[in-house]
Design an enzyme around this catalytic site. Structure first.
Site, PDB file in Angstrom:
ATOM      1  N   GLY A   1       0.820  -1.207   0.000  1.00  0.00           N
ATOM      2  CA  GLY A   1       0.000   0.000   0.000  1.00  0.00           C
ATOM      3  C   GLY A   1       0.853   1.256   0.000  1.00  0.00           C
ATOM      4  N   HIS A   2       1.876   1.280   0.855  1.00  0.00           N
ATOM      5  CA  HIS A   2       2.794   2.416   0.874  1.00  0.00           C
ATOM      6  C   HIS A   2       3.585   2.505  -0.429  1.00  0.00           C
ATOM      7  CE1 HIS A   2       2.377   1.403   5.262  1.00  0.00           C
ATOM      8  NE2 HIS A   2       2.179   2.702   5.317  1.00  0.00           N
TER       9      HIS A   2
ATOM     10  N   LYS B   1      -7.558   4.708   1.834  1.00  0.00           N
ATOM     11  CA  LYS B   1      -8.018   3.814   2.896  1.00  0.00           C
ATOM     12  C   LYS B   1      -8.321   4.628   4.158  1.00  0.00           C
ATOM     13  CE  LYS B   1      -5.274   1.024   5.289  1.00  0.00           C
ATOM     14  NZ  LYS B   1      -5.628   1.229   6.736  1.00  0.00           N
ATOM     15  N   ASP B   2      -7.478   5.609   4.433  1.00  0.00           N
ATOM     16  CA  ASP B   2      -7.717   6.552   5.531  1.00  0.00           C
ATOM     17  C   ASP B   2      -8.433   7.777   4.955  1.00  0.00           C
ATOM     18  OD1 ASP B   2      -6.345   5.080   7.640  1.00  0.00           O
ATOM     19  OD2 ASP B   2      -4.526   5.544   6.530  1.00  0.00           O
TER      20      ASP B   2
ATOM     21  N   GLN C   1      -8.841  10.881   7.105  1.00  0.00           N
ATOM     22  CA  GLN C   1      -7.575  11.592   7.207  1.00  0.00           C
ATOM     23  C   GLN C   1      -7.320  12.408   5.946  1.00  0.00           C
ATOM     24  OE1 GLN C   1      -3.616   9.931   8.756  1.00  0.00           O
ATOM     25  NE2 GLN C   1      -3.411   9.640   6.560  1.00  0.00           N
TER      26      GLN C   1
ATOM     27  N   LEU D   1      -4.866  -3.585   2.646  1.00  0.00           N
ATOM     28  CA  LEU D   1      -3.548  -3.749   3.242  1.00  0.00           C
ATOM     29  C   LEU D   1      -3.384  -2.794   4.414  1.00  0.00           C
ATOM     30  CD1 LEU D   1      -1.115  -4.088   0.197  1.00  0.00           C
ATOM     31  CD2 LEU D   1      -1.953  -5.874   1.710  1.00  0.00           C
TER      32      LEU D   1
ATOM     33  N   ARG E   1      -1.609  -3.441  10.513  1.00  0.00           N
ATOM     34  CA  ARG E   1      -2.304  -4.131  11.601  1.00  0.00           C
ATOM     35  C   ARG E   1      -2.677  -5.568  11.239  1.00  0.00           C
ATOM     36  NH1 ARG E   1      -5.102  -0.379  15.297  1.00  0.00           N
ATOM     37  NH2 ARG E   1      -4.439   1.741  14.817  1.00  0.00           N
TER      38      ARG E   1
END
Length: 284
Positions: free
Chosen positions: A33-34, A149-150, A153, A184, A187
């Site tokens: 993901g990153h 995903k966030d 944020q 992804l 966690r």
């Protein structure tokens, strides 16, 4: 690739340039993901621009000490991945380098953080806004990339830039998923085998709700019920922190899906809290 561990070293690593500087803020434990964010940053930067990554576990955005203490650290692997992906600058400070011991100023968000994750994580987004503003001041990027995903944020960072007139363009990147649909996340490694088998139900629930909207359903309550019933159908019922339909821009709860809407959820599997979301577009 240059690595800076202190603000002074970062300043020395950031000579003036007329080309783009694209920042990807992370807390480390990097995964695909990153990596997708870094690749997007490289596309935005172009062949002559630079890609910067920060790896910093920001202590002031954690509302639970246990989460901070258990956050994974894979710095050596993270640096190796950044090198392979062609990152130009990596900033890996200690908390003492970022925050003065007598710090007394925090950015306080008063609207977008009231629902969803912010409703049960007091102070979390104030911590996010504060560290992101600091990173923007330190890097002076032209652009920055955050994952959808966030989603909350991302919306708050857009508002931060707008309200404080920070000259940086924010880009949202699509969520990267496992083959079974699970988003992804660092966690995920903390899930038990049973929980890992059940966790993809989150994505299944969101897709089922979107399918209903695509078929013409507009009632937010009906859409939420479809997702809720899907999640609750697993053999060991997880604990739902929230499941809401909100305006995709303001994050305010909606009753009817008349424009771009976000269906967002946070679900506990054991003590592991997973978040996910899906965009809903009304038909007709």
């Amino acid at each position: 690739m240059k690595r800076a561990c202190t603000i002074e070293e970062l300043h020395d690593s950031l000579p003036l340039t007329e080309h783009k500087t694209v920042l990807v803020p992370t807390m480390g434990a990097l995964h695909e993901g990153h990596f997708s964010l870094i690749r997007k940053a490289r596309e935005i930067a172009g062949p002559h621009g630079r890609v910067a990554v920060s790896i910093f576990v920001n202590p002031i955005q954690f509302d639970r000490e246990s989460d901070l203490a258990s956050y994974p650290c894979t710095l050596d692997k993270d640096l190796e991945a950044c090198q392979k992906l062609g990152v130009d600058i990596v900033f890996t400070p200690e908390a003492e380098s970022v925050y003065h011991p007598d710090r007394s100023i925090t950015i306080h968000e008063t609207s977008l953080s009231k629902l969803l994750c912010g409703a049960t994580r007091e102070g979390h987004f104030d911590g996010v806004c504060t560290v992101v503003a600091k990173l923007f001041n330190l890097f002076r990027p032209t652009d920055a990339v955050f994952g959808k995903k966030d989603y909350q944020q991302l919306a708050i960072i857009h508002r931060l830039v707008r309200d404080l007139n920070i000259p940086v363009t924010i880009h949202g990147a699509e969520t990267v998923r496992e083959e079974d649909g699970l988003a992804l996340s660092s966690r995920n490694v903390r899930l038990t085998q049973l929980n890992r088998e059940q966790a993809p139900i989150i994505r299944e629930a969101l897709v089922a709700a979107r399918n209903a909207v695509d078929a013409g359903e507009k009632s937010a309550d009906v859409v939420k019920s479809i997702a809720l019933n899907t999640i609750n159908a697993v053999s060991t019922i997880p604990r739902i922190d929230y499941l809401e339909c909100v305006d995709a821009e303001t994050l305010e709860a909606v009753e009817s899906i008349d424009k771009l809407t976000l269906l967002a959820t946070a679900v506990f599997f054991g003590d592991v809290r997973l978040i996910d979301n899906i965009e809903l577009e009304p038909q007709g």
